[in-house]
Design a protein around this motif. Structure first.
Motif, mmCIF file in Angstrom:
data_model
loop_
_atom_site.group_PDB
_atom_site.id
_atom_site.type_symbol
_atom_site.label_atom_id
_atom_site.label_comp_id
_atom_site.label_asym_id
_atom_site.label_seq_id
_atom_site.Cartn_x
_atom_site.Cartn_y
_atom_site.Cartn_z
ATOM 1 N N LEU A 9 0.837 -1.195 0.000
ATOM 2 C CA LEU A 9 0.000 0.000 0.000
ATOM 3 C C LEU A 9 0.873 1.246 0.000
ATOM 4 C CD1 LEU A 9 -2.725 -0.933 2.655
ATOM 5 C CD2 LEU A 9 -2.975 -0.957 0.177
ATOM 6 N N SER A 10 0.502 2.226 -0.785
ATOM 7 C CA SER A 10 1.189 3.512 -0.746
ATOM 8 C C SER A 10 0.739 4.289 0.478
ATOM 9 C CB SER A 10 0.868 4.321 -2.012
ATOM 10 O OG SER A 10 -0.472 4.785 -1.955
ATOM 11 N N HIS A 11 1.456 5.377 0.794
ATOM 12 C CA HIS A 11 1.046 6.179 1.952
ATOM 13 C C HIS A 11 -0.327 6.786 1.723
ATOM 14 C CE1 HIS A 11 2.233 9.702 -0.426
ATOM 15 N NE2 HIS A 11 1.750 10.486 0.522
ATOM 16 N N LEU A 12 -0.677 7.084 0.462
ATOM 17 C CA LEU A 12 -2.010 7.605 0.181
ATOM 18 C C LEU A 12 -3.082 6.546 0.421
ATOM 19 C CD1 LEU A 12 -1.461 9.759 -3.051
ATOM 20 C CD2 LEU A 12 -1.708 10.557 -0.685
ATOM 21 N N ASP A 13 -2.775 5.293 0.120
ATOM 22 C CA ASP A 13 -3.723 4.207 0.413
ATOM 23 C C ASP A 13 -3.992 4.112 1.918
ATOM 24 O OD1 ASP A 13 -4.008 3.367 -2.262
ATOM 25 O OD2 ASP A 13 -2.174 2.184 -2.134
ATOM 26 N N TRP A 14 -2.927 4.230 2.719
ATOM 27 C CA TRP A 14 -3.092 4.153 4.176
ATOM 28 C C TRP A 14 -3.927 5.325 4.680
ATOM 29 C CZ3 TRP A 14 -2.341 0.025 6.971
ATOM 30 C CH2 TRP A 14 -1.408 -0.928 6.582
ATOM 31 N N LEU A 15 -3.620 6.525 4.206
ATOM 32 C CA LEU A 15 -4.388 7.703 4.630
ATOM 33 C C LEU A 15 -5.846 7.584 4.212
ATOM 34 C CD1 LEU A 15 -1.810 10.519 3.767
ATOM 35 C CD2 LEU A 15 -2.539 9.840 6.067
ATOM 36 N N GLU A 16 -6.066 7.143 2.982
ATOM 37 C CA GLU A 16 -7.431 6.976 2.494
ATOM 38 C C GLU A 16 -8.201 5.972 3.341
ATOM 39 O OE1 GLU A 16 -8.869 6.329 -1.948
ATOM 40 O OE2 GLU A 16 -8.342 4.396 -1.021
ATOM 41 N N SER A 17 -7.564 4.862 3.653
ATOM 42 C CA SER A 17 -8.211 3.822 4.453
ATOM 43 C C SER A 17 -8.595 4.346 5.837
ATOM 44 C CB SER A 17 -7.285 2.611 4.586
ATOM 45 O OG SER A 17 -7.863 1.614 5.392
ATOM 46 N N GLU A 18 -7.680 5.086 6.477
ATOM 47 C CA GLU A 18 -7.974 5.649 7.794
ATOM 48 C C GLU A 18 -9.140 6.625 7.722
ATOM 49 O OE1 GLU A 18 -5.312 7.722 11.236
ATOM 50 O OE2 GLU A 18 -5.394 8.802 9.329
ATOM 51 N N GLU A 193 -0.626 19.088 3.372
ATOM 52 C CA GLU A 193 -1.016 19.781 2.140
ATOM 53 C C GLU A 193 -0.532 19.009 0.916
ATOM 54 O OE1 GLU A 193 -0.509 24.171 -0.016
ATOM 55 O OE2 GLU A 193 0.813 23.602 1.647
ATOM 56 N N LEU A 194 0.691 18.484 0.999
ATOM 57 C CA LEU A 194 1.230 17.715 -0.129
ATOM 58 C C LEU A 194 0.419 16.441 -0.365
ATOM 59 C CD1 LEU A 194 3.362 17.348 -2.325
ATOM 60 C CD2 LEU A 194 4.864 16.305 -0.596
ATOM 61 N N ASP A 195 0.023 15.753 0.715
ATOM 62 C CA ASP A 195 -0.811 14.552 0.575
ATOM 63 C C ASP A 195 -2.106 14.886 -0.168
ATOM 64 O OD1 ASP A 195 0.987 12.966 2.073
ATOM 65 O OD2 ASP A 195 -0.003 13.509 3.958
ATOM 66 N N VAL A 196 -2.718 16.005 0.201
ATOM 67 C CA VAL A 196 -3.981 16.409 -0.423
ATOM 68 C C VAL A 196 -3.797 16.592 -1.923
ATOM 69 C CG1 VAL A 196 -5.639 18.327 -0.611
ATOM 70 C CG2 VAL A 196 -5.016 17.401 1.634
ATOM 71 N N TRP A 197 -2.732 17.303 -2.313
ATOM 72 C CA TRP A 197 -2.508 17.535 -3.737
ATOM 73 C C TRP A 197 -2.148 16.246 -4.472
ATOM 74 C CZ3 TRP A 197 -4.665 21.198 -6.033
ATOM 75 C CH2 TRP A 197 -4.802 22.462 -5.450
ATOM 76 N N GLN A 198 -1.375 15.390 -3.842
ATOM 77 C CA GLN A 198 -1.046 14.112 -4.481
ATOM 78 C C GLN A 198 -2.297 13.253 -4.671
ATOM 79 O OE1 GLN A 198 2.032 12.771 -1.756
ATOM 80 N NE2 GLN A 198 3.632 13.255 -3.244
ATOM 81 N N TYR A 199 -3.205 13.301 -3.692
ATOM 82 C CA TYR A 199 -4.441 12.525 -3.796
ATOM 83 C C TYR A 199 -5.344 13.106 -4.881
ATOM 84 C CZ TYR A 199 -8.458 9.774 -2.190
ATOM 85 O OH TYR A 199 -9.506 8.894 -2.116
ATOM 86 N N ILE A 200 -5.439 14.437 -4.941
ATOM 87 C CA ILE A 200 -6.216 15.083 -6.005
ATOM 88 C C ILE A 200 -5.666 14.673 -7.372
ATOM 89 C CG2 ILE A 200 -6.696 17.322 -7.092
ATOM 90 C CD1 ILE A 200 -6.944 18.473 -4.234
ATOM 91 N N GLY A 201 -4.332 14.628 -7.471
ATOM 92 C CA GLY A 201 -3.718 14.200 -8.722
ATOM 93 C C GLY A 201 -3.992 12.739 -9.033
ATOM 94 N N ARG A 202 -3.876 11.883 -8.034
ATOM 95 C CA ARG A 202 -4.113 10.450 -8.249
ATOM 96 C C ARG A 202 -5.552 10.166 -8.652
ATOM 97 N NH1 ARG A 202 -3.773 5.792 -3.634
ATOM 98 N NH2 ARG A 202 -5.984 6.331 -3.376
ATOM 99 N N GLU A 203 -6.496 10.845 -7.989
ATOM 100 C CA GLU A 203 -7.919 10.604 -8.239
ATOM 101 C C GLU A 203 -8.467 11.473 -9.376
ATOM 102 O OE1 GLU A 203 -9.861 8.315 -6.352
ATOM 103 O OE2 GLU A 203 -7.846 7.699 -5.734
ATOM 104 N N GLN A 204 -7.627 12.381 -9.896
ATOM 105 C CA GLN A 204 -8.046 13.285 -10.978
ATOM 106 C C GLN A 204 -9.327 14.043 -10.606
ATOM 107 O OE1 GLN A 204 -6.236 13.920 -14.154
ATOM 108 N NE2 GLN A 204 -4.845 13.238 -12.528
#
Length: 304
Positions: A9-18, A193-204
């Motif tokens: 799991l990527s760090h974004l997957d862990w954050l999303e799951s939580e 803030e970086l996590d948020v932007w990376q997630y926005i990018g991943r999820e388009q």
């Protein structure tokens, strides 16, 4: 026996799951929650997380927006568009309504309205009987927000006492409240803030256009770039410049400053965010410049 391939799991997957777990805890424990949706990037992420937590069903809560009456029109248009696109109920309550009722009284015509959102929010909570408001605050934003629990208890007056919060050992949350008390739940507390932007990018995910670099008239004031608008005209003697800027955070027009930027794509925003050393609120929010404890005081009065 062949070994199954390992899935990391990527760090974004862990954050999303939580975050999905927290949203489902709210839905399971609270009788009448609402999700605070401003149209900004953090609440855009919250909507995606809610989709993943509850689709194909409807959200088990309405969307709630507290409008100062001075918000950027691009953001308000996006707020309405996104709620309609999702087919979810959007409740809007305005500081101007509170002003007409006399529950908000400005000291002067040009006083910042952001802090008065607390009054309008508490009135909306009482009007609809909400026992929990889900917000997009993150601990990396500001010192007072770093003190927040994920389930933040507010007393019968809507006030926050950082010394009177419930333990959250082993990710066990307690949303039990008496009538009139309230919980503020923050599913993306552990995001940056970086996590948020990376997630926005991943999820388009779609976001308001003013997050991207664009040309705007500005003046330089108190070390910040102040947009020149009908609400925030240039003072006598101030030089108006045309500059390429973007917004890192979205409050109302009178208190949210842009930053100089050429980042006109998500990829460029992610790179720019990764390299900055200044927090988004510290760099762009006039209402956080009054004192070290300005946000904490507003939160104690009922702010998000």
């Amino acid at each position: 026996m062949a070994q199954l391939p390992k899935h990391t799991l990527s760090h974004l997957d862990w954050l999303e799951s939580e975050s999905i777990y927290i949203l489902r805890e709210v839905a399971g424990q609270c009788a009448n929650p609402a999700l605070l949706f401003s149209g900004g990037k953090d609440s855009v992420v919250l909507l995606r997380l809610a989709e993943k937590a509850f689709r194909p069903g409807r959200f088990p809560f309405p969307l709630l927006n507290i409008d100062t009456g001075h918000n950027y029109p691009e953001v308000l248009a996006f707020r309405d568009y996104r709620a309609t696109q999702l087919g979810e109920r959007l409740i809007v309550r305005s500081v101007e309504d509170s002003m007409r009722r006399g529950t908000v009284v400005l000291k002067s015509a040009d006083e910042l309205r952001n802090k008065h959102q607390s009054v309008t929010l508490l009135e909306a909570i009482e009007e609809f009987g909400f026992d929990c408001c889900i917000g997009g605050a993150r601990r990396d934003e500001e010192k007072a927000r770093a003190k927040e629990r994920i389930f933040s208890f507010r007393d019968e007056f809507g006030q926050w006492d950082p010394k009177n919060q419930r333990p959250e050992l082993w990710d066990l949350f307690n949303a039990r409240v008496h009538k009139g008390e309230n919980i503020r739940a923050f599913p993306i507390s552990n995001w940056t803030e970086l996590d948020v932007w990376q997630y926005i990018g991943r999820e388009q995910l779609e976001i308001p256009s003013i997050y991207f670099s664009h040309q705007r008239p500005i003046v330089r004031r108190n070390g910040l770039l102040q947009p020149v608008t009908a609400l925030t005209p240039a003072n006598p003697g101030e030089a108006i410049e045309q500059m390429r800027v973007r917004f890192r955070t979205l409050g109302d027009v009178t208190c949210t400053a842009p930053v100089a930027s050429d980042a006109d794509t998500l990829e460029k925003i992610i790179l720019e965010t990764a390299s900055t050393t200044i927090t988004e609120r510290g760099a762009t929010r006039l209402d956080d410049q009054t004192s070290e404890a300005s946000m904490e005081q507003r939160k104690k009065e009922g702010y998000f």
